[in-house]
Scaffold this motif. Structure first.
Motif, PDB file in Angstrom:
ATOM      1  N   SER A  56       0.818  -1.216   0.000  1.00 32.04           N
ATOM      2  CA  SER A  56       0.000   0.000   0.000  1.00 32.04           C
ATOM      3  C   SER A  56       0.848   1.261   0.000  1.00 32.04           C
ATOM      4  N   TRP A  59       1.356   2.960  -3.419  1.00 34.49           N
ATOM      5  CA  TRP A  59       0.142   3.341  -4.143  1.00 34.49           C
ATOM      6  C   TRP A  59       0.078   4.870  -4.177  1.00 34.49           C
ATOM      7  N   LEU A  62      -3.051   6.718  -2.802  1.00 38.69           N
ATOM      8  CA  LEU A  62      -3.218   6.695  -1.347  1.00 38.69           C
ATOM      9  C   LEU A  62      -2.391   7.792  -0.704  1.00 38.69           C
ATOM     10  N   ARG A  63      -1.133   7.947  -1.165  1.00 43.68           N
ATOM     11  CA  ARG A  63      -0.271   9.000  -0.606  1.00 43.68           C
ATOM     12  C   ARG A  63      -0.837  10.381  -0.888  1.00 43.68           C
ATOM     13  N   HIS A  66      -4.993  10.357   0.588  1.00 43.65           N
ATOM     14  CA  HIS A  66      -5.215   9.951   1.984  1.00 43.65           C
ATOM     15  C   HIS A  66      -3.872   9.853   2.726  1.00 43.65           C
ATOM     16  N   VAL A  69      -3.872   7.957   6.087  1.00 39.03           N
ATOM     17  CA  VAL A  69      -3.923   6.496   5.971  1.00 39.03           C
ATOM     18  C   VAL A  69      -2.536   5.963   5.592  1.00 39.03           C
ATOM     19  N   HIS A  70      -1.868   6.682   4.696  1.00 39.90           N
ATOM     20  CA  HIS A  70      -0.519   6.303   4.292  1.00 39.90           C
ATOM     21  C   HIS A  70       0.412   6.262   5.505  1.00 39.90           C
TER      22      HIS A  70
END
Length: 220
Positions: A56, A59, A62-63, A66, A69-70
Motif C-alpha cells: 500500500s 500506491w 493513497l499517498r 489519503h 492512511v498512508h
C-alpha cells in the motif's frame, strides 16, 4: 505496479496459509521443536503484515489523497518489519541446513532491519527524499519472501526431486537471489528515476565547506 502488488499479496497469502492451523507438521523447513516453530510462525505472520502493508505504501493515489492512511499503514509496516527481521535473524541461526542456507538468511534479515530503521528515522526527521529511497530498498528486501519462492520453483525445476544435495544447493541459491537481485533492481529504479539526484547535497555527502567548518569547530 498493480500487477506486481497483486502477485505479492497472492503468493504471500498462499505461503502463510500453511501456518494458519498452527500444525507443526505443515511447516516447510525442518525444525528443532515447538519453540523453533513458534518463532517461525511469529516471523511468518509479522512478515505477512509487512508485505500486505508495504504494498500500500507504493500506491500513489493513497499517498496523495489519503496521507493520514498512508502514515498509519507506514507505522504498521515498520511495526511488523522490525520484529520480523529480528525473528528472521534468530530463525536463520536455528536452521538445520547449515551455513549454506543460514548465511543468506542472516544477511537478508540484518539488511532488512537496517533498512527499516533508516526508513523510520528519515520519515521521523521529515527527510522524505531519503525516506523514499530507504523504503524502496526496504520493500525490495521485504519482497524477498516472494521472489525467493519464485526462484526456488524456477531452479527446482532443473534438478531431480530425489537429489538432496542438489535440492539444498537450489535452496541456498534461491535465498541469495531472493534479495540480491531485488536490491539490484531497486538501486536501478532509484538511479533511473533520479531519486538520489534530487536529495540535498548535504544528505548525500558533506560539502567541503561544511567539513571545514566542522573541523574548525572541533579544533576550537
Amino acid at each position: 505496479m498493480a500487477v506486481s502488488g497483486a502477485v505479492c499479496v497472492a503468493i504471500t497469502i498462499f505461503a502463510a496459509s500453511a501456518y494458519v492451523t498452527l500444525d507443526m507438521s505443515q511447516a516447510r523447513p525442518a525444525l528443532h521443536g515447538p519453540v523453533h516453530y513458534g518463532l517461525l510462525v511469529a516471523h511468518v505472520f509479522t512478515g505477512t503484515v509487512a508485505i500486505l502493508t508495504g504494498v500500500s505504501q507504493f500506491w500513489p493515489g493513497l499517498r496523495a489523497r489519503h496521507p493520514r492512511v498512508h502514515r498509519v499503514m507506514g507505522r504498521v509496516y515498520f511495526g511488523a518489519v522490525l520484529p520480523s527481521s529480528l525473528l528472521g535473524l534468530v530463525c536463520a541461526q536455528l536452521s538445520l541446513y547449515g551455513l549454506a542456507t543460514s548465511g543468506p538468511l542472516t544477511v537478508l534479515s540484518a539488511l532488512w532491519f537496517v533498512s527499516a530503521v533508516q526508513g523510520l528515522r528519515t520519515a521521523r526527521q521529515r527527510r522524505f527524499g531519503e525516506h523514499r529511497i530507504w523504503m524502496i530498498r526496504g520493500f525490495a528486501l521485504t519482497g524477498a519472501a516472494v521472489t525467493g519462492r519464485l526462484w526456488g520453483l524456477a531452479l527446482g525445476a532443473l534438478v531431480s526431486p530425489a537429489d538432496e544435495a542438489a535440492g539444498l544447493l537450489v535452496f541456498a541459491t534461491a535465498n541469495w537471489l531472493s534479495f540480491v537481485v531485488n536490491l539490484l533492481v531497486a538501486e536501478w529504479w532509484i538511479q533511473s528515476r533520479g531519486y538520489a539526484r534530487t536529495l540535498p547535497s548535504a544528505a548525500v555527502s558533506p560539502s567541503i565547506s561544511s567539513r571545514s567548518a566542522q573541523s574548525s569547530a572541533s579544533v576550537a
